[in-house]
Design a protein around this motif. Sequence first.
Motif, PDB file in Angstrom:
ATOM      1  N   ARG A 202       0.830  -1.204   0.000  1.00 57.35           N
ATOM      2  CA  ARG A 202       0.000   0.000   0.000  1.00 57.35           C
ATOM      3  C   ARG A 202       0.867   1.257   0.000  1.00 57.35           C
ATOM      4  NH1 ARG A 202      -5.388  -0.566   0.807  1.00 57.35           N
ATOM      5  NH2 ARG A 202      -6.147  -2.647   1.392  1.00 57.35           N
ATOM      6  N   GLY A 203       1.958   1.223   0.757  1.00 56.22           N
ATOM      7  CA  GLY A 203       2.855   2.372   0.765  1.00 56.22           C
ATOM      8  C   GLY A 203       3.506   2.603  -0.587  1.00 56.22           C
ATOM      9  N   LEU A 204       3.971   1.529  -1.224  1.00 58.24           N
ATOM     10  CA  LEU A 204       4.603   1.660  -2.536  1.00 58.24           C
ATOM     11  C   LEU A 204       3.615   2.181  -3.578  1.00 58.24           C
ATOM     12  CD1 LEU A 204       6.721  -1.633  -2.638  1.00 58.24           C
ATOM     13  CD2 LEU A 204       7.571   0.695  -2.302  1.00 58.24           C
ATOM     14  N   PHE A 207       2.842   5.828  -3.042  1.00 57.05           N
ATOM     15  CA  PHE A 207       3.945   6.681  -3.507  1.00 57.05           C
ATOM     16  C   PHE A 207       3.973   6.755  -5.028  1.00 57.05           C
ATOM     17  CE2 PHE A 207       8.517   7.119  -4.644  1.00 57.05           C
ATOM     18  CZ  PHE A 207       8.669   8.433  -4.213  1.00 57.05           C
ATOM     19  N   ARG A 208       3.575   5.667  -5.694  1.00 56.80           N
ATOM     20  CA  ARG A 208       3.524   5.692  -7.157  1.00 56.80           C
ATOM     21  C   ARG A 208       2.539   6.741  -7.655  1.00 56.80           C
ATOM     22  NH1 ARG A 208      -0.051   3.614 -10.592  1.00 56.80           N
ATOM     23  NH2 ARG A 208      -1.085   2.442  -8.924  1.00 56.80           N
ATOM     24  N   VAL A 209       1.455   6.933  -6.914  1.00 54.19           N
ATOM     25  CA  VAL A 209       0.421   7.878  -7.344  1.00 54.19           C
ATOM     26  C   VAL A 209       0.719   9.291  -6.861  1.00 54.19           C
ATOM     27  CG1 VAL A 209      -2.050   8.422  -7.184  1.00 54.19           C
ATOM     28  CG2 VAL A 209      -1.316   6.051  -7.415  1.00 54.19           C
ATOM     29  N   ALA A 217       3.832   8.258   4.673  1.00 51.47           N
ATOM     30  CA  ALA A 217       3.920   8.046   6.115  1.00 51.47           C
ATOM     31  C   ALA A 217       2.552   8.171   6.765  1.00 51.47           C
ATOM     32  CB  ALA A 217       4.885   9.054   6.726  1.00 51.47           C
ATOM     33  N   SER A 218       1.740   9.119   6.285  1.00 49.33           N
ATOM     34  CA  SER A 218       0.392   9.281   6.819  1.00 49.33           C
ATOM     35  C   SER A 218      -0.475   8.066   6.500  1.00 49.33           C
ATOM     36  CB  SER A 218      -0.245  10.547   6.245  1.00 49.33           C
ATOM     37  OG  SER A 218      -1.569  10.704   6.701  1.00 49.33           O
ATOM     38  N   VAL A 219      -0.343   7.537   5.278  1.00 53.77           N
ATOM     39  CA  VAL A 219      -1.105   6.344   4.889  1.00 53.77           C
ATOM     40  C   VAL A 219      -0.682   5.149   5.733  1.00 53.77           C
ATOM     41  CG1 VAL A 219      -1.451   4.671   3.035  1.00 53.77           C
ATOM     42  CG2 VAL A 219      -1.621   7.110   2.560  1.00 53.77           C
ATOM     43  N   MET A 220       0.612   5.026   6.023  1.00 57.63           N
ATOM     44  CA  MET A 220       1.087   3.917   6.834  1.00 57.63           C
ATOM     45  C   MET A 220       0.510   3.988   8.254  1.00 57.63           C
ATOM     46  SD  MET A 220       3.013   1.900   5.018  1.00 57.63           S
ATOM     47  CE  MET A 220       1.596   2.155   3.947  1.00 57.63           C
TER      48      MET A 220
END
Length: 325
Positions: A202-204, A207-209, A217-220
């Motif tokens: 999900r983090g990767l 970041f792609r988008v 970091a907020s999404v994590m």
Amino acid sequence: MYFRFDCGNCGKSLKVREDAAGQRARCPYCHKQVTVPTPQVEGGTDESSDSMLHLDPGAIPVARARKKGDPAPPPPPAEAHTHAERSDGTNISMLIGALFGVIFAAGCVAILLPFRNSYFGELFLDRGWVPFVLLFLMGWSVAVVFLKWRKLQLQSASMLFDLLPTELGNEITPTNLHHFTTHVRGVPVEPSRSFLINRVLRGLEHFRVRRSAAEVASVMQSQSDIDANAVDSSYTTVKVFIWAIPILGFIGTVIGISDAVGSFDSAINATDVSTEKLTESLSGITKGLSKAFDTTLIALVMSLIVMFPVSSMQKSEEDLLNWVD
């Protein structure tokens, strides 16, 4: 701090914490037991391995935004566009649990039938319907704990994956992002079955988008809260059972006392109070009281038996989430 070592059976690269040195672990690739070696502190004289010597293996590569002049990143894998995996590494099928509860209750009854005249036989077979329901709920709870233990073993094994190898880059950039995504998707565990793999993916993909390390970091952090809530909610059913088992015992108590009072009332109101009638009434009273106290005893013991492994399992899953964080 983390360090890497190669599995002695399959040769795959694994990553573990330093405090795990000397312990036994299961390789997530070949599923064989390996002994975690003691990390070796290497010197800085070997110029050919500077990228390994000067990198903190416990640090997560820092993502940075794309700069002007960077080559355009290649298109990500097709599955990355449709990544909608939901981490179910902690959820248990209600149907499987209920089925196991039925099998458990039927098995206990079958075992006790030849010993019907013994203490335990009378305790479970001659105390009405409440003990059967208690056996069913206990079997269901045991199934939940066992299945969650199996999932916890898989989760713990997946923590040994080196999901962000430095061979692909010391930083995650739009240029090498697809290499990291492909590597993570190539591990032999479905993302939905591992909190760590699901969170890294999900983090990767975020970041792609978004191309923003701060937003990743907020999404994590949000995903960490989601995983914690998922673990907590997965124990709702078994916590209801822990609450319901003593309640069923009290229901059995009320039924037993009601039967005893009914027998006593019939003895008082009988017009012909013979010794035989009186003995029969007293027998009904004692049988009702036995049902009252025995069902409560069974329920309280079962509640304790279920409570301790459930609490231990929940703590283990919370510790796993802290490890993932």
